[in-house]
Design a protein around this motif. Structure first.
Motif, PDB file in Angstrom:
ATOM      1  N   MET A 126       0.834  -1.209   0.000  1.00 24.09           N
ATOM      2  CA  MET A 126       0.000   0.000   0.000  1.00 24.09           C
ATOM      3  C   MET A 126       0.867   1.257   0.000  1.00 24.09           C
ATOM      4  O   MET A 126       0.540   2.237  -0.663  1.00 24.09           O
ATOM      5  CB  MET A 126      -0.958  -0.021   1.189  1.00 24.09           C
ATOM      6  N   ARG A 127       1.985   1.224   0.712  1.00 23.56           N
ATOM      7  CA  ARG A 127       2.901   2.374   0.714  1.00 23.56           C
ATOM      8  C   ARG A 127       3.452   2.593  -0.688  1.00 23.56           C
ATOM      9  O   ARG A 127       3.468   3.719  -1.200  1.00 23.56           O
ATOM     10  CB  ARG A 127       4.041   2.160   1.704  1.00 23.56           C
ATOM     11  N   ALA A 128       3.870   1.521  -1.352  1.00 21.20           N
ATOM     12  CA  ALA A 128       4.433   1.630  -2.701  1.00 21.20           C
ATOM     13  C   ALA A 128       3.415   2.187  -3.698  1.00 21.20           C
ATOM     14  O   ALA A 128       3.784   2.898  -4.627  1.00 21.20           O
ATOM     15  CB  ALA A 128       4.924   0.258  -3.177  1.00 21.20           C
ATOM     16  N   ALA A 129       2.132   1.888  -3.454  1.00 16.78           N
ATOM     17  CA  ALA A 129       1.069   2.354  -4.357  1.00 16.78           C
ATOM     18  C   ALA A 129       0.495   3.700  -3.936  1.00 16.78           C
ATOM     19  O   ALA A 129      -0.387   4.230  -4.610  1.00 16.78           O
ATOM     20  CB  ALA A 129      -0.057   1.318  -4.402  1.00 16.78           C
ATOM     21  N   GLY A 130       0.988   4.266  -2.835  1.00 16.55           N
ATOM     22  CA  GLY A 130       0.471   5.548  -2.355  1.00 16.55           C
ATOM     23  C   GLY A 130      -0.905   5.433  -1.720  1.00 16.55           C
ATOM     24  O   GLY A 130      -1.675   6.398  -1.730  1.00 16.55           O
ATOM     25  N   LEU A 131      -1.211   4.257  -1.156  1.00 16.24           N
ATOM     26  CA  LEU A 131      -2.539   4.035  -0.600  1.00 16.24           C
ATOM     27  C   LEU A 131      -2.594   4.044   0.925  1.00 16.24           C
ATOM     28  O   LEU A 131      -3.664   3.834   1.497  1.00 16.24           O
ATOM     29  CB  LEU A 131      -3.106   2.701  -1.119  1.00 16.24           C
ATOM     30  N   LEU A 132      -1.463   4.269   1.584  1.00 18.67           N
ATOM     31  CA  LEU A 132      -1.516   4.342   3.048  1.00 18.67           C
ATOM     32  C   LEU A 132      -2.374   5.544   3.446  1.00 18.67           C
ATOM     33  O   LEU A 132      -2.280   6.615   2.860  1.00 18.67           O
ATOM     34  CB  LEU A 132      -0.117   4.499   3.651  1.00 18.67           C
ATOM     35  N   GLY A 133      -3.239   5.340   4.414  1.00 18.98           N
ATOM     36  CA  GLY A 133      -4.111   6.415   4.867  1.00 18.98           C
ATOM     37  C   GLY A 133      -5.417   6.527   4.112  1.00 18.98           C
ATOM     38  O   GLY A 133      -6.243   7.377   4.423  1.00 18.98           O
TER      39      GLY A 133
END
Length: 74
Positions: free
Chosen positions: A46-53
């Protein structure tokens, strides 16, 4: 890897996490390691895809798009 590929990978990791959590509810004693590994995998993807948060309802919309066969059993 394209942004769409990263999002798909993150959604798949998120689904694995949800599936692992569902299984853990049935066998708590033997699930700690599996839940931890699935959580780290989902976090990294999710961090790599910019989906954290991202809000839960937005993540579930992505799940429905990329993994329509997944059904969350509550």
């Amino acid at each position: 890897m394209t942004t769409e590929d990263l999002i798909r990978k993150a959604v798949q990791a998120y689904v694995r996490l949800l599936s692992t959590l569902q299984a853990a509810m049935e066998d708590v004693a033997s699930s700690e390691e599996g839940v931890s590994a699935a959580a780290w995998d989902a976090h990294d993807a999710m961090r790599a895809a910019g989906l954290l948060g991202v809000e839960a309802d937005q993540m579930m919309a992505l799940v429905r798009k990329h993994c329509p066969e997944f059904k969350l059993e509550l």
